[in-house]
Design an enzyme around this catalytic site. Sequence first.
Site, PDB file in Angstrom:
ATOM      1  N   ARG A  51       0.817  -1.216   0.000  1.00 27.55           N
ATOM      2  CA  ARG A  51       0.000   0.000   0.000  1.00 27.55           C
ATOM      3  C   ARG A  51       0.850   1.265   0.000  1.00 27.55           C
ATOM      4  NH1 ARG A  51      -4.398  -1.763   4.574  1.00 27.55           N
ATOM      5  NH2 ARG A  51      -5.360  -3.482   3.433  1.00 27.55           N
ATOM      6  N   ARG A  55      -3.108   6.308   0.151  1.00 27.88           N
ATOM      7  CA  ARG A  55      -3.619   7.466   0.874  1.00 27.88           C
ATOM      8  C   ARG A  55      -2.612   8.168   1.763  1.00 27.88           C
ATOM      9  NH1 ARG A  55      -8.566   4.549   3.614  1.00 27.88           N
ATOM     10  NH2 ARG A  55      -7.012   2.881   3.577  1.00 27.88           N
ATOM     11  N   ARG A  64      -6.338  11.783  -7.166  1.00 28.26           N
ATOM     12  CA  ARG A  64      -7.545  10.976  -7.037  1.00 28.26           C
ATOM     13  C   ARG A  64      -8.804  11.811  -6.802  1.00 28.26           C
ATOM     14  NH1 ARG A  64      -8.580   6.336  -4.447  1.00 28.26           N
ATOM     15  NH2 ARG A  64     -10.708   7.090  -4.748  1.00 28.26           N
ATOM     16  N   ASP A 100      -6.710  -2.985  -7.198  1.00 32.92           N
ATOM     17  CA  ASP A 100      -7.446  -3.523  -6.062  1.00 32.92           C
ATOM     18  C   ASP A 100      -7.771  -4.968  -6.380  1.00 32.92           C
ATOM     19  OD1 ASP A 100      -9.115  -2.483  -3.480  1.00 32.92           O
ATOM     20  OD2 ASP A 100     -10.184  -4.106  -4.497  1.00 32.92           O
ATOM     21  N   TYR A 177     -15.209 -12.419  -0.238  1.00 31.04           N
ATOM     22  CA  TYR A 177     -15.956 -11.181  -0.486  1.00 31.04           C
ATOM     23  C   TYR A 177     -17.263 -11.466  -1.215  1.00 31.04           C
ATOM     24  CZ  TYR A 177     -12.434  -7.723   0.935  1.00 31.04           C
ATOM     25  OH  TYR A 177     -11.579  -6.925   1.660  1.00 31.04           O
TER      26      TYR A 177
END
Length: 382
Positions: A51, A55, A64, A100, A177
């Site tokens: 990651r 962010r 973004r 992702d 998921y």
Amino acid sequence: MTPPTIPAETPSEPTQLPADHPLVDGRTTRAPLVRALRGDRPDVTPVWFMRQAGRSLPEYREVRQGVGMLDSCLRPPLAAEITLQPVRRHHVDAAVFFSDIVVPLRLAGVDVDIKPGVGPVMDQPYRTAEDVARLTSRTLDDGALAPIAEAVRLTVAELGDVPLLGFGGAPFTLAAYLVEGRPSRDHLAARTLMHADPETWARLTAWTAELTGRFLRTQVLAGASAVQLFDSWAGSLSLADYTAHVAPSSTAALAHVADLRGPDGGLPAIHFGTGTGHLLPALRDVLDAAGVAHPAVGVDYRTPLDEAAALLADHPRGAVPVQGNIDPALLGAPWPVLEAHVRDVVARGTGAPGHVVNLGHGVPPDTDPTVLTRVVELVHSL
């Protein structure tokens, strides 16, 4: 009832990488990351962060703005820019492809979205044989994967001798998921389906393995120098359940890239999961069963690297390189505390034939980017 074995639907004969691939034309052949994953000890210990493209970077938040997560993954120039940002800022030894794990689901036509503060949310839970039959009738063709290939090509063209790591979610995590319909703490519905209807479970995980395998293969053929298979939720499983109900599909996914060859041999591949200290030899066995030429195992922050290396050394093929495993929580600790921890991780990693320094999970979004840069500088100095 034991679920059927899931075959790997990839060529049995080795496939040569394209002539302009970085492992073929020599750009990344001697890169510290590639050398470490092949069991070598380069002069500089390689480091990258899961990651790292995300962010924690202000430049990421800027590009973004107004673009949804999955949309940003499917816009090649934007995905390439985000992938490159941490290499420019931190001087890490690898870029990891910005994507992702649910992108292959979206490309196959599944109605999935990333909800802020929640994570991947499906249009419905897929829990019955009928649900899974409808789902697995969908296919993922080369046309759908074209934006992924283009994003990788754009990225690799800018990276030079810095290798790009391909990214893919393990079949179990994708299946979990789908069955749960959204993130779950215990994956109870997925584990229930696994035992209540093992044939439907095997059909679902064979399909998610095909999606992830094609996703990874596209990235490698477009220029990725190694891959990592992320099994975010495998730690919720017992060893017996993992071996019987999950390992076959992860093997099938990795087999999609195991046949790819350059002049110096096969592709390095890392298998990583969180909470998987009890599964580390099983993760290695998946790489072995898939035929991966240069296997490495990622270790999360819960298991000391020297203990992990010892567990992974007990194998007929010998020890394998390890990746990890700085505790992400310590990125917010005072520098002397973090420095001592990083030094300890590097020291413990000497027990393996190769070591790639990383976090034991992803970069927290509130991490100060200057801390990551400082960690890279420290690791390189050691």
